[in-house]
Design a protein around this motif. Structure first.
Motif, PDB file in Angstrom:
ATOM      1  N   PHE A 143      19.105  11.860  -0.825  1.00 26.58           N
ATOM      2  CA  PHE A 143      18.789  10.510  -1.312  1.00 26.58           C
ATOM      3  C   PHE A 143      17.380  10.482  -1.918  1.00 26.58           C
ATOM      4  N   ALA A 144      16.411  11.079  -1.214  1.00 20.33           N
ATOM      5  CA  ALA A 144      15.027  11.105  -1.711  1.00 20.33           C
ATOM      6  C   ALA A 144      14.935  11.829  -3.048  1.00 20.33           C
ATOM      7  N   SER A 145      15.680  12.924  -3.153  1.00 19.66           N
ATOM      8  CA  SER A 145      15.699  13.688  -4.406  1.00 19.66           C
ATOM      9  C   SER A 145      16.238  12.836  -5.551  1.00 19.66           C
ATOM     10  N   CYS A 179      16.073   9.703  -5.777  1.00 17.51           N
ATOM     11  CA  CYS A 179      15.091   8.646  -6.062  1.00 17.51           C
ATOM     12  C   CYS A 179      13.770   9.203  -6.599  1.00 17.51           C
ATOM     13  N   LYS A 180      13.740  10.557  -6.725  1.00 13.58           N
ATOM     14  CA  LYS A 180      12.543  11.236  -7.224  1.00 13.58           C
ATOM     15  C   LYS A 180      11.309  10.936  -6.365  1.00 13.58           C
ATOM     16  N   ILE A 181      11.532  10.960  -5.037  1.00 22.96           N
ATOM     17  CA  ILE A 181      10.447  10.767  -4.074  1.00 22.96           C
ATOM     18  C   ILE A 181      10.302  12.045  -3.259  1.00 22.96           C
ATOM     19  N   ALA A 182       9.077  12.494  -3.082  1.00 18.27           N
ATOM     20  CA  ALA A 182       8.823  13.708  -2.289  1.00 18.27           C
ATOM     21  C   ALA A 182       9.398  13.541  -0.889  1.00 18.27           C
ATOM     22  N   CYS A 183       9.960  14.624  -0.376  1.00 16.68           N
ATOM     23  CA  CYS A 183      10.597  14.545   0.946  1.00 16.68           C
ATOM     24  C   CYS A 183      10.303  15.809   1.757  1.00 16.68           C
ATOM     25  N   THR A 184       9.963  15.585   3.021  1.00 16.38           N
ATOM     26  CA  THR A 184       9.815  16.685   3.977  1.00 16.38           C
ATOM     27  C   THR A 184      10.889  16.521   5.039  1.00 16.38           C
ATOM     28  N   LYS A 185      11.635  17.581   5.267  1.00 13.23           N
ATOM     29  CA  LYS A 185      12.770  17.522   6.202  1.00 13.23           C
ATOM     30  C   LYS A 185      12.405  18.269   7.481  1.00 13.23           C
ATOM     31  N   ARG A 186      12.470  17.565   8.616  1.00 16.26           N
ATOM     32  CA  ARG A 186      12.206  18.173   9.920  1.00 16.26           C
ATOM     33  C   ARG A 186      13.212  17.629  10.926  1.00 16.26           C
ATOM     34  N   GLU A 187      13.536  18.443  11.922  1.00 17.39           N
ATOM     35  CA  GLU A 187      14.549  18.001  12.889  1.00 17.39           C
ATOM     36  C   GLU A 187      14.045  16.856  13.760  1.00 17.39           C
ATOM     37  N   SER A 235       0.872  -1.185   0.000  1.00 19.36           N
ATOM     38  CA  SER A 235       0.000   0.000   0.000  1.00 19.36           C
ATOM     39  C   SER A 235       0.899   1.222   0.000  1.00 19.36           C
ATOM     40  N   PRO A 236       0.365   2.401  -0.351  1.00 24.26           N
ATOM     41  CA  PRO A 236       1.178   3.621  -0.323  1.00 24.26           C
ATOM     42  C   PRO A 236       1.772   3.846   1.076  1.00 24.26           C
ATOM     43  N   ILE A 237       3.065   4.147   1.122  1.00 22.29           N
ATOM     44  CA  ILE A 237       3.777   4.292   2.400  1.00 22.29           C
ATOM     45  C   ILE A 237       4.284   5.719   2.561  1.00 22.29           C
ATOM     46  N   LEU A 238       3.990   6.294   3.734  1.00 23.93           N
ATOM     47  CA  LEU A 238       4.646   7.526   4.180  1.00 23.93           C
ATOM     48  C   LEU A 238       5.725   7.083   5.164  1.00 23.93           C
ATOM     49  N   LEU A 239       6.995   7.215   4.773  1.00 22.53           N
ATOM     50  CA  LEU A 239       8.116   6.600   5.498  1.00 22.53           C
ATOM     51  C   LEU A 239       8.894   7.641   6.293  1.00 22.53           C
ATOM     52  N   ILE A 240       9.055   7.382   7.585  1.00 24.56           N
ATOM     53  CA  ILE A 240       9.870   8.249   8.445  1.00 24.56           C
ATOM     54  C   ILE A 240      11.252   7.624   8.579  1.00 24.56           C
ATOM     55  N   ASN A 264      16.164   0.135  -4.094  1.00 22.46           N
ATOM     56  CA  ASN A 264      15.387  -0.822  -4.891  1.00 22.46           C
ATOM     57  C   ASN A 264      14.150  -1.339  -4.164  1.00 22.46           C
ATOM     58  N   HIS A 265      13.817  -0.735  -3.031  1.00 23.03           N
ATOM     59  CA  HIS A 265      12.699  -1.237  -2.223  1.00 23.03           C
ATOM     60  C   HIS A 265      11.680  -0.139  -1.915  1.00 23.03           C
ATOM     61  N   LEU A 266      11.647   0.877  -2.759  1.00 20.17           N
ATOM     62  CA  LEU A 266      10.808   2.048  -2.493  1.00 20.17           C
ATOM     63  C   LEU A 266       9.567   2.112  -3.387  1.00 20.17           C
ATOM     64  N   GLU A 267       9.216   0.994  -3.968  1.00 22.39           N
ATOM     65  CA  GLU A 267       8.110   0.957  -4.932  1.00 22.39           C
ATOM     66  C   GLU A 267       6.830   1.593  -4.375  1.00 22.39           C
ATOM     67  N   TYR A 268       6.541   1.334  -3.097  1.00 21.95           N
ATOM     68  CA  TYR A 268       5.282   1.825  -2.516  1.00 21.95           C
ATOM     69  C   TYR A 268       5.463   3.107  -1.702  1.00 21.95           C
ATOM     70  N   VAL A 269       6.691   3.604  -1.585  1.00 18.29           N
ATOM     71  CA  VAL A 269       6.946   4.803  -0.774  1.00 18.29           C
ATOM     72  C   VAL A 269       6.568   6.040  -1.578  1.00 18.29           C
ATOM     73  N   LYS A 270       5.606   6.796  -1.086  1.00 20.41           N
ATOM     74  CA  LYS A 270       5.114   7.992  -1.777  1.00 20.41           C
ATOM     75  C   LYS A 270       5.716   9.283  -1.213  1.00 20.41           C
ATOM     76  N   HIS A 271       6.195   9.222   0.028  1.00 21.39           N
ATOM     77  CA  HIS A 271       6.728  10.430   0.659  1.00 21.39           C
ATOM     78  C   HIS A 271       7.684   9.988   1.767  1.00 21.39           C
ATOM     79  N   ILE A 272       8.823  10.637   1.858  1.00 25.45           N
ATOM     80  CA  ILE A 272       9.793  10.372   2.926  1.00 25.45           C
ATOM     81  C   ILE A 272       9.849  11.586   3.849  1.00 25.45           C
ATOM     82  N   TYR A 273       9.838  11.318   5.143  1.00 25.30           N
ATOM     83  CA  TYR A 273       9.977  12.366   6.164  1.00 25.30           C
ATOM     84  C   TYR A 273      11.336  12.151   6.834  1.00 25.30           C
TER      85      TYR A 273
END
Length: 437
Positions: A380-382, A384-392, A339-344, A359-368
């Motif tokens: 790394f997210a950039s 892999c062309k995956i949206a990324c939000t950066k927070r401390e 399923s779509p994954i929001l990954l922290i 090679n294991h990010l098929e379902y990852v839609k956004h990385i935090y």
């Protein structure tokens, strides 16, 4: 009488293991315990009442001299620490709490040791639950949260001692010996703690130290690193994911006997089936009862902080995998969902390679991206062309996730990083995640 008698002992690092070890040794040894952080006042007072000298200092090496007989090191402290380097120069032996407590055990017990890069805690917990179901006298300890020093006085002849043992603990083992050792797998992790991957593998191999053909080694036939590293051990070998325990016709077999159907097992995923197979080969040594196995595996939902289902809210499912402190463990988590994954991701910086996840990010839609590693993860997210939000912090990331999460997606805390940049342990990170949800 043990070898730890009328010694002058330097304990480096308090925490659980230093505290329990000091209690075990206090009556007939002279002990200095040091730590860089202030400690629980009740624990301090208890030890001081038993004549343990406790000094909180950032310069413990200044307290060490040639009059000490042994250094007992907290497993989490690196061998490059100035106290350890000075001890080696002075030819003072360096051991850890488990090695010390081993010398206080009764002779006629069965010791089972579980190690591996991944799967240790699940495998250990399952063995414990099934052996308890058999009404055997089994004691659980080690890396799973109970220092051996804290339970050693409860162990009697004929009992079973089950220990989860990390590479950090194995590193300073000398006399310690098991009767049954399990190596779940080996992959590159904790390399900041060891000089090289080769050193890490040699450390894992110490779980078989002092074995002979009467002792049992349980190995993963599907893991080439484990097989290569254990070619020359003297143990009697049994193989899971191989000839002694395997999956066939959607069921697990041990020695050609069908034990349980996969559909009857609550834990899902190939990694969990491997842990279960390793467990069953251990239990086989004490009598494998299919009814007992079924009752445990049909109900056992996993270990806290290890792909732990937390909650479903508005169609969003939250999983706490804070125990994934390396990329290989996070890969295991990612392979568990479709399923779509929001990954922290993120935490303590120890040069882990996030590109192992690529090679294991098929379902990852956004990385935090959080913690010390957040800039590297964002890069790394950039790539892999995956949206990324950066927070401390995790708290800041969760505020964004609450806005972004939609029905049908998985929110997965699986950081591929240790927690030590912001937390004392991965459990604290997982607990905060659950509170924030």
């Amino acid at each position: 009488m043990t070898m730890y008698h009328k010694n002058k002992i330097f304990i480096l690092g308090m925490a659980k293991s230093g505290y329990e070890c000091a209690k075990l040794l206090a009556d007939d040894n002279e002990i200095l315990l040091t730590d860089s952080k202030e400690q629980d006042q009740n624990h301090k007072q208890e030890l001081q009442d038993r004549n343990v000298n406790i000094i909180i200092t950032d310069n413990p090496e200044s307290l060490l001299d040639e009059t000490y007989d042994v250094i007992i090191k907290n497993p989490g402290i690196n061998m490059k620490h100035p106290v350890i380097q000075k001890a080696l120069q002075l030819n003072i032996p360096v051991v850890n709490e488990m090695e010390v407590a081993y010398h206080y055990l009764p002779k006629n017990i069965t010791i089972i040791g579980i190690t591996g890069s991944n799967g240790k805690t699940t495998t250990t917990t399952l063995i414990y639950e099934i052996l308890k179901k058999k009404n055997l006298k089994v004691h659980l300890g080690g890396n799973i949260g109970y220092p051996l020093s804290s339970i050693v006085k409860d162990i009697n002849e004929g009992d079973i001692l089950l220990l989860e043992i990390s590479d950090h603990q194995l590193l300073n083992m000398h006399d310690f010996k098991t009767n049954i050792s399990v190596l779940t797998n080996i992959c590159p992790t904790h390399l900041d703690f060891h000089n090289s991957y080769e050193d890490y593998k040699k450390t894992k191999k110490k779980i078989f130290a002092h074995h002979n053909e009467k002792d049992l080694a349980i190995l993963n036939e599907g893991d080439i690193e484990s097989l290569n590293e254990t070619k020359d051990i003297l143990s009697n070998k049994r193989f899971f994911k191989g000839k002694d325990c395997y999956i066939k016709d959607d069921a697990i077999f041990v020695d050609e006997e069908k034990i349980i159907k996969l559909s009857d097992i609550k834990l899902k995923g190939n990694h969990n089936y491997e842990n279960i197979m390793a467990c069953l080969l251990v239990v086989k040594e004490f009598g494998l009862n299919r009814k007992e196995v079924y009752e445990i595996l049909h109900e056992f939902g996993g270990v806290e902080h290890r792909l732990e289902f937390v909650k479903e809210e508005n169609g969003v499912i939250y999983y706490n995998d804070s125990k994934s402190t390396n990329p290989v463990s996070t890969i295991t988590a990612l392979k568990s969902f479709e399923s779509p994954i929001l990954l922290i991701l993120g935490g303590f910086e120890r040069n882990q390679d996030f590109y192992d996840l690529k090679n294991h990010l098929e379902y990852v839609k956004h990385i935090y991206a959080i913690g010390e590693t957040r800039d590297r993860i964002a890069s790394f997210a950039s790539d892999c062309k995956i949206a990324c939000t950066k927070r401390e912090t995790l708290s800041e990331a969760m505020k964004e996730i609450k806005k972004d999460a939609t029905k049908g997606c998985i929110v997965l805390l699986s950081p591929a990083s240790a927690s030590w940049d912001q937390y004392d342990k991965f459990e604290s990170r997982g607990e905060e995640f659950k509170r924030l949800i």
